[in-house]
Design a protein around this motif. Structure first.
Motif, PDB file in Angstrom:
ATOM      1  N   ALA A  79       5.278  10.614  17.660  1.00  0.00           N
ATOM      2  CA  ALA A  79       5.508  11.289  18.935  1.00  0.00           C
ATOM      3  C   ALA A  79       5.718  10.278  20.047  1.00  0.00           C
ATOM      4  O   ALA A  79       6.505  10.494  20.966  1.00  0.00           O
ATOM      5  CB  ALA A  79       4.335  12.206  19.270  1.00  0.00           C
ATOM      6  N   ASP A  80       5.020   9.152  19.961  1.00  0.00           N
ATOM      7  CA  ASP A  80       5.212   8.077  20.932  1.00  0.00           C
ATOM      8  C   ASP A  80       6.652   7.572  20.872  1.00  0.00           C
ATOM      9  O   ASP A  80       7.320   7.442  21.896  1.00  0.00           O
ATOM     10  CB  ASP A  80       4.233   6.946  20.600  1.00  0.00           C
ATOM     11  CG  ASP A  80       4.064   5.980  21.745  1.00  0.00           C
ATOM     12  OD1 ASP A  80       3.494   4.905  21.519  1.00  0.00           O
ATOM     13  OD2 ASP A  80       4.506   6.306  22.860  1.00  0.00           O
ATOM     14  N   ALA A  81       7.116   7.320  19.642  1.00  0.00           N
ATOM     15  CA  ALA A  81       8.487   6.843  19.475  1.00  0.00           C
ATOM     16  C   ALA A  81       9.473   7.872  20.005  1.00  0.00           C
ATOM     17  O   ALA A  81      10.457   7.532  20.669  1.00  0.00           O
ATOM     18  CB  ALA A  81       8.764   6.562  17.996  1.00  0.00           C
ATOM     19  N   LEU A  82       9.189   9.140  19.732  1.00  0.00           N
ATOM     20  CA  LEU A  82      10.089  10.203  20.148  1.00  0.00           C
ATOM     21  C   LEU A  82      10.221  10.249  21.668  1.00  0.00           C
ATOM     22  O   LEU A  82      11.315  10.366  22.211  1.00  0.00           O
ATOM     23  CB  LEU A  82       9.541  11.534  19.638  1.00  0.00           C
ATOM     24  CG  LEU A  82      10.523  12.632  19.331  1.00  0.00           C
ATOM     25  CD1 LEU A  82       9.983  13.454  18.202  1.00  0.00           C
ATOM     26  CD2 LEU A  82      10.726  13.504  20.532  1.00  0.00           C
ATOM     27  N   SER A  83       9.097  10.135  22.358  1.00  0.00           N
ATOM     28  CA  SER A  83       9.165  10.268  23.807  1.00  0.00           C
ATOM     29  C   SER A  83       9.833   9.056  24.442  1.00  0.00           C
ATOM     30  O   SER A  83      10.513   9.185  25.445  1.00  0.00           O
ATOM     31  CB  SER A  83       7.787  10.498  24.399  1.00  0.00           C
ATOM     32  OG  SER A  83       6.965   9.377  24.190  1.00  0.00           O
ATOM     33  N   HIS A  84       9.666   7.884  23.846  1.00  0.00           N
ATOM     34  CA  HIS A  84      10.389   6.731  24.371  1.00  0.00           C
ATOM     35  C   HIS A  84      11.865   6.824  24.037  1.00  0.00           C
ATOM     36  O   HIS A  84      12.709   6.386  24.810  1.00  0.00           O
ATOM     37  CB  HIS A  84       9.834   5.439  23.787  1.00  0.00           C
ATOM     38  CG  HIS A  84       8.541   5.006  24.395  1.00  0.00           C
ATOM     39  ND1 HIS A  84       7.338   5.577  24.087  1.00  0.00           N
ATOM     40  CD2 HIS A  84       8.266   4.063  25.315  1.00  0.00           C
ATOM     41  CE1 HIS A  84       6.378   4.999  24.769  1.00  0.00           C
ATOM     42  NE2 HIS A  84       6.912   4.079  25.534  1.00  0.00           N
ATOM     43  N   ALA A  85      12.180   7.360  22.855  1.00  0.00           N
ATOM     44  CA  ALA A  85      13.586   7.431  22.435  1.00  0.00           C
ATOM     45  C   ALA A  85      14.363   8.442  23.269  1.00  0.00           C
ATOM     46  O   ALA A  85      15.591   8.364  23.322  1.00  0.00           O
ATOM     47  CB  ALA A  85      13.662   7.805  20.959  1.00  0.00           C
ATOM     48  N   ALA A  86      13.663   9.369  23.916  1.00  0.00           N
ATOM     49  CA  ALA A  86      14.370  10.383  24.683  1.00  0.00           C
ATOM     50  C   ALA A  86      14.980   9.825  25.953  1.00  0.00           C
ATOM     51  O   ALA A  86      15.911  10.408  26.513  1.00  0.00           O
ATOM     52  CB  ALA A  86      13.411  11.531  25.025  1.00  0.00           C
ATOM     53  N   LEU A  87      14.479   8.676  26.391  1.00  0.00           N
ATOM     54  CA  LEU A  87      14.944   8.135  27.679  1.00  0.00           C
ATOM     55  C   LEU A  87      16.448   7.870  27.725  1.00  0.00           C
ATOM     56  O   LEU A  87      17.109   8.272  28.686  1.00  0.00           O
ATOM     57  CB  LEU A  87      14.152   6.865  28.011  1.00  0.00           C
ATOM     58  CG  LEU A  87      14.545   6.248  29.347  1.00  0.00           C
ATOM     59  CD1 LEU A  87      14.163   7.173  30.473  1.00  0.00           C
ATOM     60  CD2 LEU A  87      13.892   4.896  29.535  1.00  0.00           C
ATOM     61  N   VAL A 114      11.769   0.961  16.906  1.00  0.00           N
ATOM     62  CA  VAL A 114      12.595   2.066  17.406  1.00  0.00           C
ATOM     63  C   VAL A 114      12.207   2.406  18.840  1.00  0.00           C
ATOM     64  O   VAL A 114      13.059   2.551  19.720  1.00  0.00           O
ATOM     65  CB  VAL A 114      12.435   3.301  16.501  1.00  0.00           C
ATOM     66  CG1 VAL A 114      12.974   4.544  17.164  1.00  0.00           C
ATOM     67  CG2 VAL A 114      13.131   3.076  15.176  1.00  0.00           C
ATOM     68  N   LEU A 115      10.917   2.489  19.065  1.00  0.00           N
ATOM     69  CA  LEU A 115      10.384   2.821  20.384  1.00  0.00           C
ATOM     70  C   LEU A 115      10.940   1.886  21.448  1.00  0.00           C
ATOM     71  O   LEU A 115      11.526   2.319  22.445  1.00  0.00           O
ATOM     72  CB  LEU A 115       8.871   2.692  20.270  1.00  0.00           C
ATOM     73  CG  LEU A 115       7.874   3.101  21.297  1.00  0.00           C
ATOM     74  CD1 LEU A 115       6.570   3.322  20.566  1.00  0.00           C
ATOM     75  CD2 LEU A 115       7.658   2.013  22.311  1.00  0.00           C
ATOM     76  N   SER A 116      10.777   0.593  21.226  1.00  0.00           N
ATOM     77  CA  SER A 116      11.133  -0.351  22.276  1.00  0.00           C
ATOM     78  C   SER A 116      12.645  -0.544  22.399  1.00  0.00           C
ATOM     79  O   SER A 116      13.152  -0.689  23.513  1.00  0.00           O
ATOM     80  CB  SER A 116      10.437  -1.682  22.046  1.00  0.00           C
ATOM     81  OG  SER A 116      10.593  -2.085  20.717  1.00  0.00           O
ATOM     82  N   VAL A 117      13.358  -0.521  21.283  1.00  0.00           N
ATOM     83  CA  VAL A 117      14.804  -0.750  21.381  1.00  0.00           C
ATOM     84  C   VAL A 117      15.482   0.443  22.052  1.00  0.00           C
ATOM     85  O   VAL A 117      16.342   0.272  22.919  1.00  0.00           O
ATOM     86  CB  VAL A 117      15.406  -1.015  19.987  1.00  0.00           C
ATOM     87  CG1 VAL A 117      16.910  -0.994  20.051  1.00  0.00           C
ATOM     88  CG2 VAL A 117      14.927  -2.357  19.472  1.00  0.00           C
ATOM     89  N   PHE A 118      15.089   1.663  21.681  1.00  0.00           N
ATOM     90  CA  PHE A 118      15.671   2.830  22.338  1.00  0.00           C
ATOM     91  C   PHE A 118      15.348   2.813  23.824  1.00  0.00           C
ATOM     92  O   PHE A 118      16.178   3.151  24.664  1.00  0.00           O
ATOM     93  CB  PHE A 118      15.130   4.113  21.704  1.00  0.00           C
ATOM     94  CG  PHE A 118      16.007   4.639  20.612  1.00  0.00           C
ATOM     95  CD1 PHE A 118      16.059   4.006  19.397  1.00  0.00           C
ATOM     96  CD2 PHE A 118      16.773   5.771  20.811  1.00  0.00           C
ATOM     97  CE1 PHE A 118      16.867   4.484  18.376  1.00  0.00           C
ATOM     98  CE2 PHE A 118      17.585   6.260  19.805  1.00  0.00           C
ATOM     99  CZ  PHE A 118      17.633   5.614  18.591  1.00  0.00           C
ATOM    100  N   PHE A 119      14.110   2.439  24.150  1.00  0.00           N
ATOM    101  CA  PHE A 119      13.733   2.389  25.549  1.00  0.00           C
ATOM    102  C   PHE A 119      14.567   1.367  26.286  1.00  0.00           C
ATOM    103  O   PHE A 119      15.005   1.604  27.419  1.00  0.00           O
ATOM    104  CB  PHE A 119      12.240   2.057  25.670  1.00  0.00           C
ATOM    105  CG  PHE A 119      11.652   2.414  26.981  1.00  0.00           C
ATOM    106  CD1 PHE A 119      11.517   1.467  27.982  1.00  0.00           C
ATOM    107  CD2 PHE A 119      11.224   3.700  27.229  1.00  0.00           C
ATOM    108  CE1 PHE A 119      10.976   1.802  29.195  1.00  0.00           C
ATOM    109  CE2 PHE A 119      10.669   4.039  28.441  1.00  0.00           C
ATOM    110  CZ  PHE A 119      10.552   3.088  29.430  1.00  0.00           C
ATOM    111  N   ALA A 120      14.806   0.212  25.650  1.00  0.00           N
ATOM    112  CA  ALA A 120      15.645  -0.810  26.282  1.00  0.00           C
ATOM    113  C   ALA A 120      17.053  -0.261  26.523  1.00  0.00           C
ATOM    114  O   ALA A 120      17.643  -0.471  27.584  1.00  0.00           O
ATOM    115  CB  ALA A 120      15.711  -2.057  25.407  1.00  0.00           C
TER     116      ALA A 120
END
Lengths: 476, 334
Positions: B67-75, B131-137
């Motif tokens: 869920a953490d990854a999902l919410s960061h990936a939504a950005l 995934v979390l950090s790269v999508f957020f970037a």
């Protein structure tokens, strides 16, 4: 060289800051990845916020000693609190980290708002995104030779100097404690038995990560730090089996991603911090594709080779069984058309490749009418176009294919294995004769000579299989 | 209903500067402190309720950090949605476009996670973190482009990171109600299936149920909630709302249905606490305050829960030590 001077003044500081941050994070982050604690890096990079705020209140600037001490304390605290929540609250490890770091991060954000009036340099955006773009080097030397003077280098922006020190600290600590870190990462029980202190190593690692994280904050912000901690270690692990080379590859990946990201951001006029993160992602995907043993491409090729080899052996088996059919006098040995042979093993790309391999290994040849070997006039063509011709058209779909002596030897082995397996499955394992063919079809491809002869001994050198076919003798 | 908002809009305007703190809190909690706080209170309580219910299953299924990854990936979805819609001439900030875009990218993030998981040497936690950090970037890059497109007004897209619950509008509450309602309804409809999925996935598979479909349904629900909560508490703190209330509820009971209900209640109460604190105390942003509200409930649960709480276990420990001593004494006297 005004271009050079301009580059040094404006571009070099953020570029260097990013690269040093990436290298330092890659080094300590690789150990986190190996110990399956990647998300601890995520947790720590969020949780250090209250530590930074506390130290900032005391010293009024970022990246000074109190801030690092505060960060180190919070780093260890995060790890301890996660353990506590996990043990006492019986929450699974990942979720307990989530509980701890979100709470600490929220405390940090609230605190940040509370000291709002004083925080000219510290706001949530800066913590999140970092400040890489704004570093400049006004006293940059104007010549290349000028770079070599210590005095000139000491005028580099504070962030760059701090990160350079962070890199050095990481390298020194890892070199000094390489054996201990390696053992604690891979076999903590043995480490404890040998008298090392894995718990101490663990705390030391958390501290190192926290300090490196804080040093990198100012340059790249907290989210990118997570990427820099995790991705290089993963890339290194994909390529290397040994810890030393893993660290080197991780460092190279970090340099590539940070320099590439900065360059891409500068050229395309995009946010450089974000581009470094995106470049790390691209490096990760690239590594996933091309890694020699574990990458997607390598696995795809391995699987392809296996399928082609299996199809080739099926063809050999089919040709042998055709030769076994009783022939009388004039009728020639039945030889299937190339097209039929390929169809028999399932057709398609794999069959064409398998057929090509069959001919290339000299295990079968196409024949003309009346049993003469012929290449349908291709011998006159240059080698390259012959190979092309063969591989794309299979030497003519209607040509009849016949085993060579080499092929016959190989086919003998395959069919022998097949029929020995059928005998074994019926005689020893008690399966019904009409159930064993398919299993034997699979097993025959993974049976080497040694296993085959042990099978033969196990079934007392039987002469016929359960369906009445003769088991070929071993002539290897 | 469009409402006037405070300038910084990360905190709620306190009803009156001179009012006593407790009276002010009471006014906020009983929906009497002005339409602004009432809307925010309602919205966040609904969100907390839905997150508590869904988060219970996530926690038991050990998928909390996905869920953490999902919410960061939504950005990046939010930023890209803004860019595309604005270029096409529409209102880029409208939730009608941004929320589906966020959902799509959230799902993309999870798909990428599954793809990376197929690499043999990559462990699951490293995959989630990457995934979390790269999508957020990627989101930050796109946000930079979007900010340049937002001529004049500062693009309020940054709110999707930290959330700006204090500026919640009534239409956003409808969104939360709708999405949260579905999100809460699905676990109730598929309670039996989800329960088995959490506790014995192998048996569920042997019964012919597709664990992939059930996991997918759970993830779809979490995506809906994440998207609904993105502009309330922000990406970083969404995971807190999904983890902390269920973890707190876990301390009170061993039965799943009780845990789900208690988690929902804790989510709502924690949100209420946070919103109230944010309203009556100056300079307290709402999102983090909600997280701390849930945290207080968590700590109380850790300590005071009847059988699993620390206090209860300490008492139990003392009692069994006392009993042991008594038995030893009796044995010695024979």
């Amino acid at each position: 060289m005004t271009w050079f001077h301009g580059f040094l003044q404006q571009d070099a500081p953020p570029l260097l800051a990013g690269m040093f941050a990436a290298i330092a994070c890659a080094l300590c982050g690789s150990f986190l990845v190996l110990r399956r604690m990647s998300l601890m890096g995520d947790a720590i990079s969020h949780a250090v916020l209250p530590g930074i705020v506390a130290a900032f209140l005391l010293s009024d600037s970022l990246a000074t000693l109190p801030v690092f001490i505060g960060a180190a304390a919070v780093g260890v605290l995060t790890s301890l609190l996660s353990e506590l929540v996990h043990r006492v609250g019986r929450v699974e490890p990942g979720a307990s980290m989530g509980v701890v770091f979100t709470i600490l991060f929220s405390i940090g954000v609230i605190w940040l708002e509370q000291i709002g009036g004083r925080s000219v340099h510290l706001d949530a955006d800066c913590v999140l995104y970092g400040n890489m773009q704004n570093a400049i080097w006004p006293e940059a030397p104007t010549t290349l030779a000028g770079l070599l003077s210590l005095e000139a280098l000491s005028t580099l922006p504070h962030a760059v100097q701090t990160l350079a020190i962070a890199v050095v600290v990481n390298i020194v600590l890892i070199v000094l404690f390489f054996k201990e870190l390696r053992l604690s990462a891979f076999d903590p029980t043995l480490a404890k038995a040998l008298g090392y202190r894995p718990a101490l190593m663990h705390a030391a690692l958390m501290t190192l990560v926290a300090i490196t994280t804080v040093a990198a904050f100012e340059a790249v912000g907290s989210i990118l730090v997570v990427a820099m901690l995790i991705v290089p270690g993963v890339v290194g692990h994909l390529f290397c089996d040994r810890l030393g080379s893993l660290l080197i590859v991780a460092t190279l990946a970090a340099i590539l991603a940070s320099a590439g990201g900065y360059a891409a951001g500068a050229v395309l006029n995009l946010d450089t911090t974000g581009m470094v993160g995106v470049m790390l992602g691209i490096v990760l995907i690239g590594a996933g594709l091309i890694a020699p043993k574990h990458g997607w491409l390598a696995r795809w090729f391995r699987r392809l080779r296996l399928r082609v080899a299996t199809a080739r052996e099926d063809m050999l088996g089919a040709l042998w069984r055709l030769e076994e059919l009783p022939t009388t006098g004039d009728t020639p040995v039945p030889a299937p058309a190339a097209r039929e042979l390929k169809h028999a093993v399932g057709g398609g790309f794999i069959a064409r490749l398998a057929f090509h391999r069959l001919l290339a290994r000299g295990e079968a040849v196409p024949t003309g009418k009346r049993g003469r070997v012929s290449f349908s006039g291709n011998e006159a063509r240059p080698l390259f176009s012959r190979i092309l011709f063969l591989s794309f058209r299979g030497g003519g779909g209607e040509q009849r294919i016949v085993l060579t002596e080499a092929g016959r030897t190989r086919a003998r082995g395959v069919v022998r294995a097949h029929r020995l397996w059928e005998t074994y499955l019926v005689k020893i394992l008690g399966l019904r004769p009409d159930h064993v063919h398919d299993t034997a079809m699979t097993l025959e491809h993974i049976t080497d000579d040694a296993l085959r002869e042990r099978l033969a001994k196990r079934v007392d050198d039987a002469r016929t299989d359960p369906h009445g076919s003769a088991i070929p003798e071993d002539r290897s | 209903m469009m409402l006037h908002l405070a300038a910084s809009a990360t905190t709620i305007t306190p009803p009156s500067a001179e009012m006593d703190l407790i009276r002010a809190a009471f006014e906020v909690l009983t929906f009497r402190a002005g339409a602004n706080s009432a809307v925010v209170l309602l919205g966040t309580m609904l969100l907390g309720l839905a997150c508590g219910i869904t988060g219970s299953f996530l926690l038991l299924r050990r998928r909390a950090l996905v869920a953490d990854a999902l919410s960061h990936a939504a950005l990046p979805g939010v930023a890209l949605g803004y860019i595309v819609i604005t270029l096409l001439g529409g209102d880029g900030k409208s939730l009608f476009y941004l929320l589906p875009a966020a959902a799509v990218f959230g799902v993309l993030g999870v798909i990428t996670l599954q793809i990376i998981n197929t690499l043999p040497r990559v462990k699951e936690d490293a995959a989630i973190g990457s995934v979390l950090s790269v999508f957020f970037a990627l989101g930050i890059v796109l946000l930079g482009i979007a900010n340049r497109l937002a001529s004049g007004e500062p693009a309020g897209l940054n709110r999707f990171i930290f959330g700006q619950a204090a500026s919640m509008q009534i239409n956003e509450v409808w969104v939360i109600l709708a999405l949260g309602g579905i999100a809460a309804l699905i676990p109730i409809l598929f309670y039996k299936e989800l329960r088995l999925l959490c506790f014995d996935a192998g048996f569920a598979r042997s019964l012919g149920w597709s664990t992939l479909a059930l996991d997918g349904a759970l993830l779809a629900v979490v995506t809906m909630l994440t998207v609904a909560g993105l502009h309330a508490v922000g990406a970083i703190l969404m995971v807190a709302l999904l983890i902390i209330p269920p973890a707190a509820a876990r301390c009170w009971t061993d039965r799943l249905w009780k845990m789900v209900i208690i988690a929902g209640v804790f989510g709502a109460v924690g949100s209420a606490l946070g919103v109230t604190a944010s309203a009556v105390i100056d300079d307290v942003p709402t999102g983090p305050a909600i997280v701390l509200g849930c945290a207080i409930l968590f700590i109380i649960s850790l300590l005071l829960a009847p059988r699993r709480g620390l206090v209860a276990r300490w008492i139990d420990n003392r009692r069994s030590v006392a009993r042991m001593r008594l038995d030893l004494a009796r044995g010695a006297m024979r």
